[in-house]
Design an enzyme around this catalytic site. Structure first.
Site: not given
Ligand code: NAP
Length: 524
Positions: A265, A302
């Site tokens: 998501e 989101c």
């Molecule tokens: P994020 O930076 O993508 O991180 C999410 C998780 O994934 C973290 O634990 C991160 O670890 C891990 N991760 C990211 N890239 C990775 C990789 N290449 N390999 C392994 N692990 C990886 O997202 P965020 O900053 O937490 O959240 C913000 C985003 O989430 C926004 O874009 C928002 O729109 C979206 N969001 C979507 C929803 C939905 O339901 N669609 C709901 C809430 C938020 P690290 O932090 O250690 O890198």
């Protein structure tokens, strides 16, 4: 409660020795105690192996037994309210009232799945009796139902420390489906993650389940998460986060010798379409509620609106002025992590630097504070420039005047997949709305009228997903009881003796389920 900062591998704690990190207090701009220790490779291996060991016994539980387990988790989460209130506001800058609300939502999700399991018909049992006399060939006895896929890796998002994280909807739906979970803690709220993991662990113990049903891993970078997705025992991934992160995990999962699905998501700009009659009738009121939605939670949802398309004409100037006034008057708000604040500043900076886009509002975003931003760009530019329809996570929106209703529909046609689309309309706008709706339903997971997209109800009818890039697979929802379908697959039993069939498929229907028997839905 004090936090150990160590992974939880089944019944045991991980060991110190790997890279470490700390939580961060965004309101005060300081690092928090204690240090959290990333899981080491052998701990990832053990958590995944335990999950594989636990999978058959969890799958063998009846739906009703799993419902009891989920109820225990809900109770354990609520019982830990004081612990969550002690750590989560510090780790996230979110107010205690929001944390209490989210805790209720997280527990409520487990309870909603428990009710689904208690009723039991979700397994979609189908029975086609044998037709021994059929000509030219007889038909065998065929029965099918949904079965768990096996261990699921869960990656929570930063912005919902409870409802979309370790004890969030992905974990609830995977456990409900009968799949063990290995969760990767989000570094933005590690103590909250540990607290949620201990609540789930307490429920595992109370129900006498295999220790591998649930594990939590900490990661100081992306290595642990990547190793988790690569591990052969993992059969599916639930991810909530950025498009960049989601796509990285999708690529990793697809490149495994045994590829697995990633239910990611990701972000969305949740477009708002303001139709002419409504715009003429109530421009200020619509601008007020829209501004409140854009500003809610510093835009870190989101479902936060990032594109507003309005037909130029009566009411447009008043709408634009009021939207700019409300966003301009808002104080900069704390963002969840320094990284998210930095990404927000960069995104706003990129839009401000464009020559084809006018800056209407741009407050000063300092350190971990994000100030709301509003830009204006003609529909032709929005249609031609992908950068204008990319999510800037935070309170940032692009206002697009459309020359007429036809141009507004063209903007909708040019959009990629979205979680939501909102239509602000009056009765006199029905003809335009009727043109717009088929375009929107083709592109989004949820269409709403005269509301705001922020606020996702957890209920059976909710769809929180949408075509790529809103999610990796628009056929599924991440919120509501439909989310369980991501972690099951249909299995057909041909000519299997009654005693060997799961209870759901036995001839006498001992669980009194609704089943499709010889093409007819019945409960006999
Ligand atoms: P994020 O930076 O993508 O991180 C999410 C998780 O994934 C973290 O634990 C991160 O670890 C891990 N991760 C990211 N890239 C990775 C990789 N290449 N390999 C392994 N692990 C990886 O997202 P965020 O900053 O937490 O959240 C913000 C985003 O989430 C926004 O874009 C928002 O729109 C979206 N969001 C979507 C929803 C939905 O339901 N669609 C709901 C809430 C938020 P690290 O932090 O250690 O890198």
């Amino acid at each position: 409660m004090s936090w150990m900062g160590l992974s939880l591998i089944g019944a045991e704690r991980g060991e110190p020795g790997g890279p470490t990190f700390t939580g961060w207090n965004p309101a005060e701009g300081v690092a928090l105690e204690p240090r959290f220790h990333a899981a080491r490779p052998h701990e990832v291996e053990r958590a995944c192996s335990l999950a594989a060991e636990a999978a058959p016994s969890l799958a063998a539980l009846s739906s009703r037994q799993r419902a009891v387990f989920l109820e225990h988790i809900a109770e354990a989460l609520l019982a830990a309210e004081a612990d969550f209130l002690a750590v989560t506001p510090k780790e996230t800058g979110l107010p205690p009232a929001r944390i209490q609300g989210e805790l209720g939502r997280a527990a409520g999700q487990f309870r909603q799945f428990a009710r689904l399991l208690e009723e039991g018909s979700w397994v979609d049992a189908r029975i086609d009796h044998a037709l021994p006399d059929r000509k030219p060939l007889p038909r065998a006895d065929l029965r099918s139902m949904l079965r768990p896929v096996g261990p699921v890796a869960v990656f929570g998002a930063s912005n919902f420390p409870l409802a979309f994280s370790v004890a969030g909807g992905d974990t609830a739906s995977a456990l409900a489906a009968g799949c063990p979970v290995v969760a990767k803690a989000h570094p933005a709220h590690p103590a909250t993650s540990e607290c949620a993991a201990l609540a789930i662990r307490a429920a595992v113990v109370a129900c006498g389940l295999h220790e591998g049903v649930f594990s939590l891993l900490f990661d100081a970078g992306t290595e642990v998460g990547a190793a988790l997705v690569r591990h052969p025992a993992i059969r599916s991934v639930g991810f909530t986060g950025s498009r960049q992160g989601g796509q990285a995990l999708m690529a990793l999962a697809a490149s495994r010798p045994l590829p697995i699905p990633v239910f990611a998501e990701m972000g969305s700009i949740n477009p708002i379409f303001v139709l002419p009659e409504a715009l003429a009738a109530r421009p200020e009121a619509m601008a007020d509620s829209l501004a409140a939605s854009i500003l809610q939670g510093a835009g870190q949802f989101c479902t936060s609106p990032g594109l507003v398309v309005a037909v130029e004409g009566p009411g447009f100037e008043a709408f634009r002025a009021r939207l700019a006034e409300k966003l301009g008057a808002a104080a900069p708000a704390p963002m969840l992590t320094p990284n998210i604040a930095e990404r927000f500043r960069e995104g706003v900076g990129r839009l401000a630097a464009r020559t084809d886009t006018r800056t209407c509002v741009r407050g000063e975003s300092r350190a971990a504070l994000g100030a709301a931003a509003l830009f204006e760009a003609p529909a032709t530019v929005v249609l031609a420039e992908h950068a204008l329809t990319e999510e800037v996570f935070g309170s940032c929106a692009v206002l697009t005047p459309a020359k007429d209703a036809a141009e507004l529909v063209r903007v909708a046609l040019g959009l990629e997949g979205q979680l939501t689309a909102t239509v602000l309309m009056d009765a006199g706008d029905t003809a335009v709305a009727a043109e717009l709706f088929p375009v929107l339903t083709d592109r989004v997971g949820r269409v709403l009228v005269n509301g705001v997209p922020t606020g996702v109800e957890v209920c059976p009818a909710m769809v929180h997903g949408g075509p790529f890039p809103a999610s990796s697979d628009g056929r599924f929802t991440a919120v509501g009881t439909g989310a369980i379908r991501r972690f099951v697959r249909p299995v057909c039993y041909q000519d299997v003796p009654d005693a060997l069939l799961p209870a759901e498929l036995r001839e006498s229907n001992p669980l009194s389920l609704w089943r499709t028997v010889d093409g007819v839905l019945k409960r006999e």
